[in-house]
Design an enzyme around this catalytic site. Structure first.
Site, PDB file in Angstrom:
ATOM      1  N   HIS A 180       0.825  -1.207   0.000  1.00 22.09           N
ATOM      2  CA  HIS A 180       0.000   0.000   0.000  1.00 22.09           C
ATOM      3  C   HIS A 180       0.860   1.259   0.000  1.00 22.09           C
ATOM      4  O   HIS A 180       1.901   1.298   0.640  1.00 22.09           O
ATOM      5  CB  HIS A 180      -0.882   0.060   1.259  1.00 22.09           C
ATOM      6  CG  HIS A 180      -1.729  -1.141   1.474  1.00 22.09           C
ATOM      7  ND1 HIS A 180      -1.960  -1.652   2.727  1.00 22.09           N
ATOM      8  CD2 HIS A 180      -2.399  -1.943   0.613  1.00 22.09           C
ATOM      9  CE1 HIS A 180      -2.750  -2.712   2.639  1.00 22.09           C
ATOM     10  NE2 HIS A 180      -3.020  -2.917   1.357  1.00 22.09           N
ATOM     11  N   LYS A 200       5.156   7.337   6.334  1.00 17.10           N
ATOM     12  CA  LYS A 200       4.800   6.406   7.412  1.00 17.10           C
ATOM     13  C   LYS A 200       6.048   6.089   8.229  1.00 17.10           C
ATOM     14  O   LYS A 200       7.141   5.911   7.674  1.00 17.10           O
ATOM     15  CB  LYS A 200       4.243   5.095   6.848  1.00 17.10           C
ATOM     16  CG  LYS A 200       2.932   5.235   6.142  1.00 17.10           C
ATOM     17  CD  LYS A 200       2.480   3.907   5.568  1.00 17.10           C
ATOM     18  CE  LYS A 200       1.195   4.084   4.773  1.00 17.10           C
ATOM     19  NZ  LYS A 200       0.824   2.848   4.090  1.00 17.10           N
ATOM     20  N   TYR A 237       1.398   2.536  13.057  1.00 15.77           N
ATOM     21  CA  TYR A 237       1.693   3.420  11.931  1.00 15.77           C
ATOM     22  C   TYR A 237       1.574   4.862  12.420  1.00 15.77           C
ATOM     23  O   TYR A 237       0.497   5.279  12.844  1.00 15.77           O
ATOM     24  CB  TYR A 237       0.676   3.267  10.809  1.00 15.77           C
ATOM     25  CG  TYR A 237       0.423   1.866  10.303  1.00 15.77           C
ATOM     26  CD1 TYR A 237       1.026   1.416   9.135  1.00 15.77           C
ATOM     27  CD2 TYR A 237      -0.463   1.015  10.960  1.00 15.77           C
ATOM     28  CE1 TYR A 237       0.760   0.143   8.645  1.00 15.77           C
ATOM     29  CE2 TYR A 237      -0.726  -0.255  10.479  1.00 15.77           C
ATOM     30  CZ  TYR A 237      -0.109  -0.684   9.326  1.00 15.77           C
ATOM     31  OH  TYR A 237      -0.371  -1.936   8.850  1.00 15.77           O
ATOM     32  N   ASP A 257      -6.644  -6.720  -1.161  1.00 12.18           N
ATOM     33  CA  ASP A 257      -5.241  -6.989  -1.475  1.00 12.18           C
ATOM     34  C   ASP A 257      -5.109  -8.109  -2.503  1.00 12.18           C
ATOM     35  O   ASP A 257      -4.238  -8.059  -3.374  1.00 12.18           O
ATOM     36  CB  ASP A 257      -4.463  -7.341  -0.207  1.00 12.18           C
ATOM     37  CG  ASP A 257      -4.163  -6.121   0.648  1.00 12.18           C
ATOM     38  OD1 ASP A 257      -4.314  -4.981   0.165  1.00 12.18           O
ATOM     39  OD2 ASP A 257      -3.777  -6.307   1.813  1.00 12.18           O
TER      40      ASP A 257
END
Length: 192
Positions: free
Chosen positions: A62, A72, A132, A169
C-alpha cells in the site's frame, strides 16, 4: 538511536539504543529532532493507527497518491513481522525494487517510509501489532494497492502456506497495470 539508509532512497531503518535493567528495558521509539537532521525536513505526525494480525496474515503493498501523499513511520509493538517496502515512484533510480527487514517488539526497530514508497508485511506470529505514525490523515479514495505477488516484483515473502489476505489486497493490480493506469506517484529527487 541509529538511523541507517535502506536500499530505497528516502527510507530509513531506525534502531534505538535500549537501556535494559532488572525491570526490563526503555528506549526512545522516535526522535523528531534526530529524524529531521537526517531528512532535512520535519516529520509531523497527523494520525496514528494500529493493526493486529494473526500469524501468516499478509497486508499490502500500500501507498497513498500524491497529493495528499503520506509518510509512514512503522513499528512492531507486539510480536514480529517481515516488512517489505517497494519503490513505486516513477523515475526513481530504484523504481520497482524492494527492501526487506524484520520488525519486532523486542528490538524496537522502526522503518521510516517516504511518500510514494509502498509498504506491506506478513505477521510472523499470532497477535502481532504494528503501529503506523503517519504524516497525513486517512483520505478515502487516495490509497494505491499493488499485488504483493506480482511476478515482476518477485517479493521474498518466504511464506510456507497460503497467507490470510483481504479481498482488496488479493484483487490489487500488478505494477505494470498500475503504471499503465497512471496512478503511481512521481519521483521528486529534490525532496529525497
Amino acid at each position: 538511536m541509529r538511523i541507517a539508509a535502506t536500499s530505497i532512497p528516502g527510507a530509513y531503518l531506525v534502531t534505538p539504543e535500549q537501556l535494559p535493567d532488572e525491570r526490563g528495558a526503555f528506549w526512545e521509539g522516535m526522535r523528531a529532532d534526530q529524524l529531521e537532521k537526517v531528512l532535512g525536513e520535519p516529520f509531523v505526525p497527523r494520525q496514528i493507527s494500529y493493526s493486529v494480525s494473526r500469524r501468516n496474515t499478509l497486508r499490502g503493498i500500500h501507498t497513498v497518491a500524491i497529493p495528499p501523499g503520506q509518510v509512514k513511520y512503522v513499528s512492531c509493538v507486539r510480536g514480529a513481522l517481515r516488512d517489505i517496502i517497494v519503490d513505486l515512484r516513477i523515475g526513481s533510480p530504484t523504481f520497482g525494487r524492494h527492501h526487506v527487514c524484520t520488525l519486532d517488539a523486542s528490538s524496537g526497530r522502526s522503518l521510516y517510509i517516504p511518500e510514494g514508497v509502498g509498504h506491506g508485511f506478513v505477521a510472523l506470529g499470532d497477535d502481532t501489532c504494528i503501529c503506523y505514525v503517519m504524516s497525513t490523515v486517512y483520505e478515502p479514495g487516495t490509497q494505491i494497492d499493488i499485488d504483493p505477488f506480482d511476478p515482476e516484483l518477485a517479493l521474498p515473502w518466504e511464506l510456507t502456506e497460503e497467507p490470510l489476505m483481504s479481498p482488496k489486497d488479493r484483487a490489487a493490480p500488478g505494477l505494470a497495470q498500475a503504471l499503465a493506469a497512471g496512478v503511481l506517484p512521481r519521483w521528486h529527487q529534490e525532496t529525497q
